[in-house]
Design a protein around this motif. Structure first.
Motif, PDB file in Angstrom:
ATOM      1  N   THR A  52     -87.147  -0.952  90.433  1.00 33.88           N
ATOM      2  CA  THR A  52     -88.402  -1.774  90.551  1.00 33.88           C
ATOM      3  C   THR A  52     -88.273  -3.137  89.493  1.00 33.88           C
ATOM      4  O   THR A  52     -87.689  -2.823  88.220  1.00 33.88           O
ATOM      5  CB  THR A  52     -89.618  -0.812  89.916  1.00 33.88           C
ATOM      6  N   ARG A  57     -89.089  -0.707  95.242  1.00 27.93           N
ATOM      7  CA  ARG A  57     -88.436  -0.318  96.448  1.00 27.93           C
ATOM      8  C   ARG A  57     -89.166   0.477  97.425  1.00 27.93           C
ATOM      9  O   ARG A  57     -90.015   1.367  97.192  1.00 27.93           O
ATOM     10  CB  ARG A  57     -87.331   0.517  96.344  1.00 27.93           C
ATOM     11  N   THR A  79     -90.713  -1.266 103.571  1.00 27.18           N
ATOM     12  CA  THR A  79     -90.235  -2.499 102.753  1.00 27.18           C
ATOM     13  C   THR A  79     -90.737  -2.314 101.586  1.00 27.18           C
ATOM     14  O   THR A  79     -91.773  -1.539 101.039  1.00 27.18           O
ATOM     15  CB  THR A  79     -91.064  -3.716 103.503  1.00 27.18           C
ATOM     16  N   PRO A  80     -90.301  -3.135 100.556  1.00 30.67           N
ATOM     17  CA  PRO A  80     -90.660  -3.015  99.205  1.00 30.67           C
ATOM     18  C   PRO A  80     -92.144  -3.466  99.103  1.00 30.67           C
ATOM     19  O   PRO A  80     -92.881  -4.006  99.797  1.00 30.67           O
ATOM     20  CB  PRO A  80     -90.027  -4.034  98.420  1.00 30.67           C
ATOM     21  N   ARG A 134     -95.416  -4.950  96.769  1.00 31.89           N
ATOM     22  CA  ARG A 134     -95.514  -5.968  95.427  1.00 31.89           C
ATOM     23  C   ARG A 134     -97.122  -5.646  95.184  1.00 31.89           C
ATOM     24  O   ARG A 134     -97.880  -5.666  95.748  1.00 31.89           O
ATOM     25  CB  ARG A 134     -95.463  -7.461  95.796  1.00 31.89           C
TER      26      ARG A 134
END
Length: 150
Positions: free
Chosen positions: A16, A39, A96-97, A99
């Protein structure tokens, strides 16, 4: 005066990336905002912040939260509020990561991430040192990371 946001350092810890975009020094300690990029399918062990409320604003990806036994998911543009003293964790549930902005009130806990990254601590191998640092930041670990519910 602190550096502009685009010049502030990032810290990587266990997959991260953390970047403090509003430091407690800028709010007289009232709060901090840290941008995280985590991640896919990753998240921290269950834990309790004893002295800070934590609010997540998900910007991309999907994040599943566990809060005092209740599971729920938040996506882009949605928030999750974790009151101080509440047992919780989260994990990225998208492929997907994710945010997010993490708002801590009062500020100060964001330094935990900086120290973890600087010391390159790993879970579970460095748990005694991690636990000591967590205690200094008024955090207790209470259980494992969140598993996929499916």
């Amino acid at each position: 005066m602190l550096a502009p946001v685009n010049e502030r350092p990032t810290h990587d810890w266990m997959g991260t990336t953390y970047q403090t975009i509003l430091a407690p020094q800028e709010t007289a300690g009232a709060m901090s905002i840290t941008q995280i990029i985590a991640r896919a399918h990753d998240g921290p062990p269950r834990h309790i912040h004893h002295d800070a409320d934590e609010t997540f604003v998900v910007l991309s990806g999907d994040v599943e939260f566990w809060l005092d036994g209740t599971r729920f998911t938040r996506g882009p543009g949605e928030t999750a509020h974790i009151p101080r003293g509440a047992d919780h964790t989260y994990r990225v549930c998208s492929d997907t990561p994710a945010r997010a902005l993490v708002i801590l009130s009062p500020g100060g806990f964001e330094n935990f991430f900086v120290e973890m990254a600087q010391n390159n601590y790993a879970i579970p191998t460095d748990m005694p040192a991690i636990t000591a640092l967590a205690t200094a930041h008024h955090l207790d670990f209470t259980g494992p990371p969140l598993e996929d519910a499916s």
